[in-house]
Design a protein around this motif. Structure first.
Motif, PDB file in Angstrom:
ATOM      1  N   VAL A 344       0.841  -1.192   0.000  1.00 50.35           N
ATOM      2  CA  VAL A 344       0.000   0.000   0.000  1.00 50.35           C
ATOM      3  C   VAL A 344       0.878   1.245   0.000  1.00 50.35           C
ATOM      4  O   VAL A 344       1.888   1.308   0.699  1.00 50.35           O
ATOM      5  N   VAL A 345       0.476   2.228  -0.817  1.00 54.18           N
ATOM      6  CA  VAL A 345       1.092   3.554  -0.800  1.00 54.18           C
ATOM      7  C   VAL A 345       0.058   4.517  -0.247  1.00 54.18           C
ATOM      8  O   VAL A 345      -1.081   4.522  -0.704  1.00 54.18           O
ATOM      9  N   VAL A 346       0.447   5.288   0.757  1.00 51.85           N
ATOM     10  CA  VAL A 346      -0.488   6.255   1.345  1.00 51.85           C
ATOM     11  C   VAL A 346      -0.016   7.674   1.077  1.00 51.85           C
ATOM     12  O   VAL A 346       1.163   7.987   1.246  1.00 51.85           O
ATOM     13  N   MET A 347      -0.945   8.506   0.601  1.00 52.95           N
ATOM     14  CA  MET A 347      -0.697   9.953   0.512  1.00 52.95           C
ATOM     15  C   MET A 347      -1.677  10.594   1.473  1.00 52.95           C
ATOM     16  O   MET A 347      -2.889  10.476   1.291  1.00 52.95           O
ATOM     17  N   ASP A 348      -1.170  11.270   2.505  1.00 53.41           N
ATOM     18  CA  ASP A 348      -2.084  11.844   3.502  1.00 53.41           C
ATOM     19  C   ASP A 348      -1.358  12.916   4.297  1.00 53.41           C
ATOM     20  O   ASP A 348      -0.146  12.804   4.519  1.00 53.41           O
ATOM     21  N   PRO A 349      -2.079  13.949   4.744  1.00 53.07           N
ATOM     22  CA  PRO A 349      -1.443  14.943   5.612  1.00 53.07           C
ATOM     23  C   PRO A 349      -1.114  14.354   6.987  1.00 53.07           C
ATOM     24  O   PRO A 349      -0.228  14.839   7.684  1.00 53.07           O
TER      25      PRO A 349
END
Lengths: 407, 152, 129
Positions: A344-349
């Motif tokens: 999984v790749v996560v993009m999140d603040p």
């Protein structure tokens, strides 16, 4: 004035006072919105790949490697991103030949689809404020989920045709399993139903409209309720997850009710979309592919189908990019387990459960606060977002464009 | 909210009249109406009433923050939803382009507005519950989802 | 305590949303999430005290949360804030709509089998499951 992305009302009258570049005081933000603003300073994500701290550039390269190496990557999230980021996400899914889906898939999707396809009469929140004299909060509790819904638009404000105020001009009802804070505000307008009792309640209204006795609830009260609905100058229904989850495959029953009401008086429906730009994603994807969610671009062609919804796609996808969402928290544990088994790749603040088990984490700017763009409010009205403070991380749109360059 | 009876239970109950009132019950009523201060009861300052004094100060603390109209805001309960801001008839009259139509106040003559996620009371003298022609308006409390506003 | 059967319905709470914004890992979020709100009559009959920990079990799994007793009457129905704790109970089986049953979970309450888990411990359970 700043815009709040705490929910899909996108309140645009927020006043912010900065001190040394940090938010010091705010005006007009509700408790939930203030939480969103304060989240600038808590649990921020940091770039990571394969268990080590890396710089953002390396995290992006590693993300691109994972995604381009996958046979059927799932690109999920999107309802907490700007329209620009959503466009970039769809373009990336297209290039990867992957699957794209958003949180509406197990949320308001089924109802939003009818609205976007023009199969459910709808209107704007400004129409509600100006003309909505008869309101039904159905399986929704705006007081808790969209705290300014009743004060900014639906119940309390004066409108063009409604100058006297809520006591005289508007009649509000709540249909709910739980005597929620909203149910308490509408007081005598509250109908308590058993879990799963929405279909029966709809049938009871239809019976009264047919001149028959309702099978559930107090008969006199139901007749008086339906009489009020029939006298509406302009009625609005605000369905929440309570209604959508209860009806599931029987949403046609709700469509039937709305159609019947519209034979006499105008009745419009505005689904209580949760995340700030879920509507935006659904609309954007619909315009590009004809599907509001659950789309696959395998073989270069856009195909809509349930097998591309996150619930089913977790069985067939071999990697995932998750943007602005925390499915490991929000999915039933059985599905979260499936997500935990693929890269999984996560993009999140922010740091979240999905980020904790991700192979790659790319921190992003908090949209509306650190990055600009645009979004669609729950009623489809476009709202422009401008950054309020300076942030250290790139926006979703920027990161997605960089990934697309290298895949 | 605390009542006169509860306050009375925390007085010495000796009807000594040192506060200028005939009974401790009358003192409790006066305390609630803010016509007397706790310190006007001198026996209460004696060590044997220490526990009562402490408790009395605790129950009276929220009242100290009440505005002149008797309005108390419980910050920890407030949703910041602004129902009261928009429903308040004085806000509506003084702020037709802001709170009257659901927006954040655009006038400095409003009584209620939301700051840092919680409602604040400004200009309490504008409240309809204030002054010689006061009326018992309760639109801010009846529209509140969480009993965060209270009148004493 | 006696065993109690309830239908669990998940809901949203503004204080929980606020706590979630502050961080999923905070104690505030755990307090506002790991919670089941019961009807007073149900709680009395089962001998469950306000604030005590209970095990809630469904066919999908079980979780320990704190019990709360509601002012409002709703016999046979219990409410849980939607969270990773309630998601332990939601079934992995879905019907034709492919929407999980978040708001109608048949569950049984019994004495707490252990402490209320921290969110990191829930995550560990997911990863190892």
């Amino acid at each position: 004035m700043a815009v709040c992305t705490g929910c899909s009302l996108l309140c645009d009258d927020i006043e912010v006072t900065l001190e040394s570049g940090r938010i010091a005081r705010t005006k007009n933000l509700c408790r939930k919105g203030l939480g969103r603003f304060r989240s600038l300073y808590s649990e921020r994500a940091s770039p990571r790949a394969d268990g080590s701290e890396v710089d953002v550039g390396d995290a992006i390269s590693r993300a691109a490697e994972i995604l381009s190496g996958a046979k059927r990557p799932l690109l999920f999230g999107w309802s907490n991103s700007t329209l620009e980021a959503q466009q970039a996400g769809i373009a990336l899914a297209r290039k990867l030949g992957g699957v794209i889906d958003d949180t509406s898939s197990f949320c308001q999707g089924p109802l939003m689809e009818l609205v976007i396809r023009g199969q459910m009469p709808t209107g704007t929140l400004d129409d509600v404020r100006n003309f909505g004299d008869t309101l039904i909060y159905w399986g929704s509790d705006p007081t808790s989920s969209h705290p300014r819904h009743m004060s900014r638009f639906s119940y309390f404000p004066r409108g063009e045709k409604l100058q006297k105020g809520f006591e005289e001009d508007r009649t509000a009802f709540a249909v709910d399993v739980r005597e929620s804070p909203t149910a308490k505000i509408v007081a005598d307008g509250y109908f308590q139903i058993p879990p799963g009792g929405d279909a029966e309640f709809i049938e009871a209204i239809l019976s009264v409209l047919d001149g028959k006795m309702p099978k559930v609830q107090d008969k006199k009260r139901m007749i008086s309720f339906v009489t009020t609905l029939k006298k509406a100058k302009m009625g609005f229904i605000f369905p929440g997850l309570g209604l959508v989850y209860s009806l599931k495959d029987r949403l046609d029953l709700f469509s039937q009710l709305v159609a019947r009401l519209n034979e006499g008086v105008p009745f419009r429906v505005i689904p209580m979309v949760g995340h700030y730009n879920m509507r935006g994603f659904n609309q954007t994807l619909f315009e590009q592919t004809g599907g509001i969610n659950q789309v696959s671009f395998a073989d270069g062609e856009a195909r809509r189908g349930q097998e591309n919804g996150i619930i089913s796609a977790l069985d067939s996808c071999d990697a995932a990019l998750v943007v602005g969402s925390d499915p490991v928290s929000s999915l039933p544990a059985a599905f979260a387990r499936k997500l935990a088994k693929i890269p999984v790749v996560v993009m999140d603040p922010h740091r979240n459960l999905t980020a904790d088990l991700a192979r790659v984490v790319i921190p992003t700017a908090l949209s509306g606060l650190e990055a600009g763009g645009a979004a669609l409010r729950m009623d489809g009205v476009r709202v422009e977002l401008a950054p309020v403070v300076e942030g250290a991380s790139p926006s979703d749109a920027e990161v997605l464009a960089r990934i697309r360059e290298v895949v | 909210m605390v009542g006169a009876m509860e306050i009375y239970q925390l007085t010495p109950k000796i009807n000594c009249k040192k506060c200028g009132l005939p009974t401790c019950m009358a003192f409790a009523v006066a305390l609630l109406a803010k016509e007397k201060n706790i310190e006007d009861c001198t026996p209460l300052l004696e060590p044997k009433y220490e526990a009562k004094l402490k408790k009395l100060r605790e129950v009276m603390a929220p009242l100290a923050s009440a505005s002149e109209t008797g309005l108390i805001i419980h910050d920890e309960k407030c949703y910041g939803c602004g129902n009261c801001v928009v429903a308040c008839p004085v806000n509506v009259a003084n702020d037709p382009r802001g709170s009257a139509i659901g927006l954040g106040p655009k006038s400095d003559k409003v009584i209620l507005m939301v700051e840092d996620g919680v409602v604040k009371c400004l200009n309490p003298k504008e409240c309809r519950r204030f002054g010689p022609n006061r009326i018992m308006c309760n639109l801010c409390t009846s529209t509140c989802p969480s009993k965060a506003i209270e009148f004493v | 305590m006696a065993e109690l059967s309830v239908l669990v319905v998940t809901f949203r709470d503004i204080f929980q949303s606020e706590a979630q914004e502050a961080g999923r890992y905070g104690e505030e979020y755990r307090k506002a999430s790991a919670l089941i709100l019961l009807d007073r009559g149900d709680a009395d009959r089962a001998g469950i005290k306000d604030g005590s920990a209970v095990t809630v079990a469904s066919d999908a799994g079980s979780v320990v949360v704190n019990a709360g007793v509601d002012q409002e009457s709703h016999p046979g129905v219990a409410f849980m804030p939607n969270s990773p704790w309630s998601n332990q109970l939601v079934s992995g089986q879905v019907g034709p709509s492919k929407i999980p049953e978040f708001k109608r979970i048949e569950a049984r309450l019994s004495s707490a089998s252990g402490p209320v888990l921290k969110i990191e411990e829930l995550l560990l359970g997911i990863v190892q499951g």
